[in-house]
Motif scaffolding. Sequence first.
Motif, PDB file in Angstrom:
ATOM      1  N   ASP A  34       0.860  -1.191   0.000  1.00 19.38           N
ATOM      2  CA  ASP A  34       0.000   0.000   0.000  1.00 19.38           C
ATOM      3  C   ASP A  34       0.895   1.241   0.000  1.00 19.38           C
ATOM      4  OD1 ASP A  34      -2.074   1.824   0.270  1.00 19.38           O
ATOM      5  OD2 ASP A  34      -2.104   1.639   2.461  1.00 19.38           O
ATOM      6  N   PRO A  35       1.162   1.830  -1.166  1.00 16.61           N
ATOM      7  CA  PRO A  35       2.094   2.957  -1.218  1.00 16.61           C
ATOM      8  C   PRO A  35       1.489   4.249  -0.681  1.00 16.61           C
ATOM      9  CG  PRO A  35       1.149   2.596  -3.381  1.00 16.61           C
ATOM     10  CD  PRO A  35       0.645   1.482  -2.507  1.00 16.61           C
ATOM     11  N   LEU A  36       2.347   5.077  -0.131  1.00 17.74           N
ATOM     12  CA  LEU A  36       1.965   6.441   0.234  1.00 17.74           C
ATOM     13  C   LEU A  36       2.238   7.331  -0.970  1.00 17.74           C
ATOM     14  CD1 LEU A  36       1.230   8.695   2.303  1.00 17.74           C
ATOM     15  CD2 LEU A  36       3.673   8.829   2.806  1.00 17.74           C
ATOM     16  N   ILE A  37       1.230   8.049  -1.418  1.00 21.69           N
ATOM     17  CA  ILE A  37       1.366   8.947  -2.562  1.00 21.69           C
ATOM     18  C   ILE A  37       1.322  10.381  -2.050  1.00 21.69           C
ATOM     19  CG2 ILE A  37       0.353   9.690  -4.741  1.00 21.69           C
ATOM     20  CD1 ILE A  37      -0.847   6.875  -4.976  1.00 21.69           C
ATOM     21  N   THR A  38       2.315  11.168  -2.419  1.00 22.48           N
ATOM     22  CA  THR A  38       2.388  12.535  -1.924  1.00 22.48           C
ATOM     23  C   THR A  38       2.973  13.435  -3.010  1.00 22.48           C
ATOM     24  OG1 THR A  38       3.109  13.879  -0.034  1.00 22.48           O
ATOM     25  CG2 THR A  38       4.663  12.215  -0.844  1.00 22.48           C
ATOM     26  N   ARG A  39       3.138  14.722  -2.701  1.00 27.60           N
ATOM     27  CA  ARG A  39       3.604  15.642  -3.738  1.00 27.60           C
ATOM     28  C   ARG A  39       4.387  16.800  -3.121  1.00 27.60           C
ATOM     29  NH1 ARG A  39      -1.724  19.101  -5.746  1.00 27.60           N
ATOM     30  NH2 ARG A  39      -2.205  20.124  -3.763  1.00 27.60           N
ATOM     31  N   GLU A  40       5.149  17.449  -3.981  1.00 27.05           N
ATOM     32  CA  GLU A  40       5.857  18.665  -3.575  1.00 27.05           C
ATOM     33  C   GLU A  40       5.675  19.750  -4.639  1.00 27.05           C
ATOM     34  OE1 GLU A  40       9.848  18.331  -2.273  1.00 27.05           O
ATOM     35  OE2 GLU A  40       9.227  17.317  -0.446  1.00 27.05           O
ATOM     36  N   PRO A  41       5.601  21.030  -4.189  1.00 22.68           N
ATOM     37  CA  PRO A  41       5.415  21.379  -2.783  1.00 22.68           C
ATOM     38  C   PRO A  41       4.051  20.925  -2.302  1.00 22.68           C
ATOM     39  CG  PRO A  41       5.135  23.324  -4.153  1.00 22.68           C
ATOM     40  CD  PRO A  41       5.604  22.229  -5.064  1.00 22.68           C
ATOM     41  N   GLY A  42       3.981  20.582  -1.028  1.00 23.70           N
ATOM     42  CA  GLY A  42       2.723  20.108  -0.469  1.00 23.70           C
ATOM     43  C   GLY A  42       2.955  18.924   0.438  1.00 23.70           C
ATOM     44  N   GLY A  43       1.952  18.061   0.546  1.00 27.10           N
ATOM     45  CA  GLY A  43       2.078  16.852   1.329  1.00 27.10           C
ATOM     46  C   GLY A  43       1.774  16.991   2.801  1.00 27.10           C
ATOM     47  N   ARG A  91       7.047   1.455   4.414  1.00 24.94           N
ATOM     48  CA  ARG A  91       6.121   1.694   3.315  1.00 24.94           C
ATOM     49  C   ARG A  91       6.843   2.188   2.077  1.00 24.94           C
ATOM     50  NH1 ARG A  91       0.823   5.041   4.638  1.00 24.94           N
ATOM     51  NH2 ARG A  91       0.265   4.120   2.615  1.00 24.94           N
ATOM     52  N   TRP A  92       6.254   1.938   0.925  1.00 27.99           N
ATOM     53  CA  TRP A  92       6.674   2.587  -0.308  1.00 27.99           C
ATOM     54  C   TRP A  92       6.173   4.035  -0.264  1.00 27.99           C
ATOM     55  CZ3 TRP A  92       9.356   0.271  -4.399  1.00 27.99           C
ATOM     56  CH2 TRP A  92       9.454  -1.130  -4.365  1.00 27.99           C
ATOM     57  N   VAL A  93       6.989   4.955  -0.736  1.00 28.55           N
ATOM     58  CA  VAL A  93       6.595   6.356  -0.856  1.00 28.55           C
ATOM     59  C   VAL A  93       6.812   6.787  -2.301  1.00 28.55           C
ATOM     60  CG1 VAL A  93       7.016   8.732  -0.118  1.00 28.55           C
ATOM     61  CG2 VAL A  93       7.186   6.862   1.547  1.00 28.55           C
ATOM     62  N   ILE A  94       5.757   7.298  -2.917  1.00 27.79           N
ATOM     63  CA  ILE A  94       5.848   7.827  -4.287  1.00 27.79           C
ATOM     64  C   ILE A  94       5.574   9.321  -4.205  1.00 27.79           C
ATOM     65  CG2 ILE A  94       5.115   7.566  -6.675  1.00 27.79           C
ATOM     66  CD1 ILE A  94       3.625   5.000  -5.788  1.00 27.79           C
ATOM     67  N   CYS A  95       6.524  10.126  -4.664  1.00 28.22           N
ATOM     68  CA  CYS A  95       6.391  11.575  -4.540  1.00 28.22           C
ATOM     69  C   CYS A  95       6.422  12.243  -5.907  1.00 28.22           C
ATOM     70  CB  CYS A  95       7.510  12.134  -3.662  1.00 28.22           C
ATOM     71  SG  CYS A  95       7.249  13.847  -3.147  1.00 28.22           S
ATOM     72  N   ASP A  96       5.394  13.024  -6.174  1.00 26.71           N
ATOM     73  CA  ASP A  96       5.305  13.837  -7.391  1.00 26.71           C
ATOM     74  C   ASP A  96       6.211  15.047  -7.191  1.00 26.71           C
ATOM     75  OD1 ASP A  96       4.637  15.546  -9.445  1.00 26.71           O
ATOM     76  OD2 ASP A  96       2.475  15.323  -9.209  1.00 26.71           O
ATOM     77  N   ARG A  97       7.398  14.953  -7.744  1.00 31.61           N
ATOM     78  CA  ARG A  97       8.484  15.928  -7.600  1.00 31.61           C
ATOM     79  C   ARG A  97       9.111  15.875  -6.208  1.00 31.61           C
ATOM     80  NH1 ARG A  97       5.750  20.343 -11.091  1.00 31.61           N
ATOM     81  NH2 ARG A  97       6.670  19.940 -13.128  1.00 31.61           N
ATOM     82  N   PHE A  98      10.423  16.163  -6.188  1.00 32.36           N
ATOM     83  CA  PHE A  98      11.171  16.218  -4.934  1.00 32.36           C
ATOM     84  C   PHE A  98      12.349  17.158  -5.151  1.00 32.36           C
ATOM     85  CE2 PHE A  98      13.916  14.080  -1.617  1.00 32.36           C
ATOM     86  CZ  PHE A  98      13.150  14.476  -0.533  1.00 32.36           C
ATOM     87  N   THR A  99      13.458  16.915  -4.524  1.00 29.58           N
ATOM     88  CA  THR A  99      14.558  17.876  -4.537  1.00 29.58           C
ATOM     89  C   THR A  99      15.107  18.135  -5.932  1.00 29.58           C
ATOM     90  OG1 THR A  99      15.145  17.207  -2.301  1.00 29.58           O
ATOM     91  CG2 THR A  99      16.808  18.393  -3.544  1.00 29.58           C
ATOM     92  N   ASP A 100      15.083  17.136  -6.802  1.00 34.31           N
ATOM     93  CA  ASP A 100      15.574  17.364  -8.170  1.00 34.31           C
ATOM     94  C   ASP A 100      14.800  18.483  -8.851  1.00 34.31           C
ATOM     95  OD1 ASP A 100      17.584  15.304  -8.249  1.00 34.31           O
ATOM     96  OD2 ASP A 100      15.946  13.869  -8.292  1.00 34.31           O
ATOM     97  N   ALA A 101      13.524  18.645  -8.497  1.00 32.19           N
ATOM     98  CA  ALA A 101      12.734  19.734  -9.078  1.00 32.19           C
ATOM     99  C   ALA A 101      13.294  21.086  -8.663  1.00 32.19           C
ATOM    100  CB  ALA A 101      11.270  19.614  -8.660  1.00 32.19           C
ATOM    101  N   SER A 102      13.746  21.208  -7.430  1.00 27.05           N
ATOM    102  CA  SER A 102      14.336  22.479  -6.991  1.00 27.05           C
ATOM    103  C   SER A 102      15.651  22.745  -7.711  1.00 27.05           C
ATOM    104  CB  SER A 102      14.567  22.460  -5.470  1.00 27.05           C
ATOM    105  OG  SER A 102      13.351  22.396  -4.776  1.00 27.05           O
ATOM    106  N   LEU A 103      16.453  21.694  -7.897  1.00 24.02           N
ATOM    107  CA  LEU A 103      17.700  21.858  -8.648  1.00 24.02           C
ATOM    108  C   LEU A 103      17.407  22.331 -10.066  1.00 24.02           C
ATOM    109  CD1 LEU A 103      19.618  18.607  -7.587  1.00 24.02           C
ATOM    110  CD2 LEU A 103      19.725  20.859  -6.534  1.00 24.02           C
ATOM    111  N   ALA A 104      16.351  21.749 -10.676  1.00 25.95           N
ATOM    112  CA  ALA A 104      16.040  22.068 -12.069  1.00 25.95           C
ATOM    113  C   ALA A 104      15.314  23.398 -12.220  1.00 25.95           C
ATOM    114  CB  ALA A 104      15.208  20.942 -12.680  1.00 25.95           C
ATOM    115  N   TYR A 105      14.270  23.609 -11.402  1.00 23.98           N
ATOM    116  CA  TYR A 105      13.440  24.801 -11.582  1.00 23.98           C
ATOM    117  C   TYR A 105      14.088  26.057 -10.996  1.00 23.98           C
ATOM    118  CZ  TYR A 105       9.371  22.516 -13.582  1.00 23.98           C
ATOM    119  OH  TYR A 105       8.513  21.858 -14.439  1.00 23.98           O
ATOM    120  N   GLN A 106      14.595  25.960  -9.778  1.00 21.94           N
ATOM    121  CA  GLN A 106      15.225  27.152  -9.196  1.00 21.94           C
ATOM    122  C   GLN A 106      16.701  27.248  -9.593  1.00 21.94           C
ATOM    123  OE1 GLN A 106      12.868  25.312  -6.908  1.00 21.94           O
ATOM    124  NE2 GLN A 106      11.534  26.780  -7.954  1.00 21.94           N
ATOM    125  N   GLY A 107      17.396  26.115  -9.575  1.00 19.33           N
ATOM    126  CA  GLY A 107      18.800  26.140  -9.971  1.00 19.33           C
ATOM    127  C   GLY A 107      18.986  26.452 -11.441  1.00 19.33           C
TER     128      GLY A 107
END
Length: 208
Positions: A34-43, A91-107
């Motif tokens: 039963d995976p945990l589905i979450t997102r960033e920013p948010g969650g 648990r499995w955790v599936i995250c819609d975007r994480f730190t790589d998004a900050s590297l790509a979008y802000q960096g």
Amino acid sequence: MDTRRFITIEGIEGAGKTSALTTVSDWIIARGDDPLITREPGGTALGEELRAVLLGHREQGMSAEAEVLLMFAARAEHLETVIKPALQAGRWVICDRFTDASLAYQGGGRGLGVERVRGLAEWLMGDLRPGLTLWLDLPVATGLARAAGRSAPDRFESEHQRFFEAVRSAYAQIARTEPDRIRRVDASPALERVQATITTILSARFDD
């Protein structure tokens, strides 16, 4: 804490992250988990409030520095109250975007520099990294065409093509530095082919 079950999904607008998230979730559920589905920013409650600030259209805009710090403020809360406890519980955790998004979008997109933003990530996370990151990659023009008309564009979706070209270039740079963790998925073909690619990657990584 075992982070091998921590899967993140990355990509520009229109890359198909929502469909990919469903594909990954279905693959895990089919194996009895039963995976945990979450997102960033948010969650988290705080994260969702910061998401509204970050994605909303502000009359006076927002500096790139304020933007990245708000992203990491939301991430700090997310890690401590949602992601780490779930991983510690196995648990499995599936995250819609994480730190790589900050590297790509802000960096990349905002021009702060990937390595500068990486310093924030290392300060916050230490050696915590996802076990697998699926980078859904496609030409910027294709992604923006797919995203057009889905809903009223948020502050990021309203950016010009040049911004997203910089974001995509940063993603490629990041992927080159961690080829084992970050797997590029060609998101250009029809959905069924993208789903097949994702399930092949998951099976190769996690099936014994």
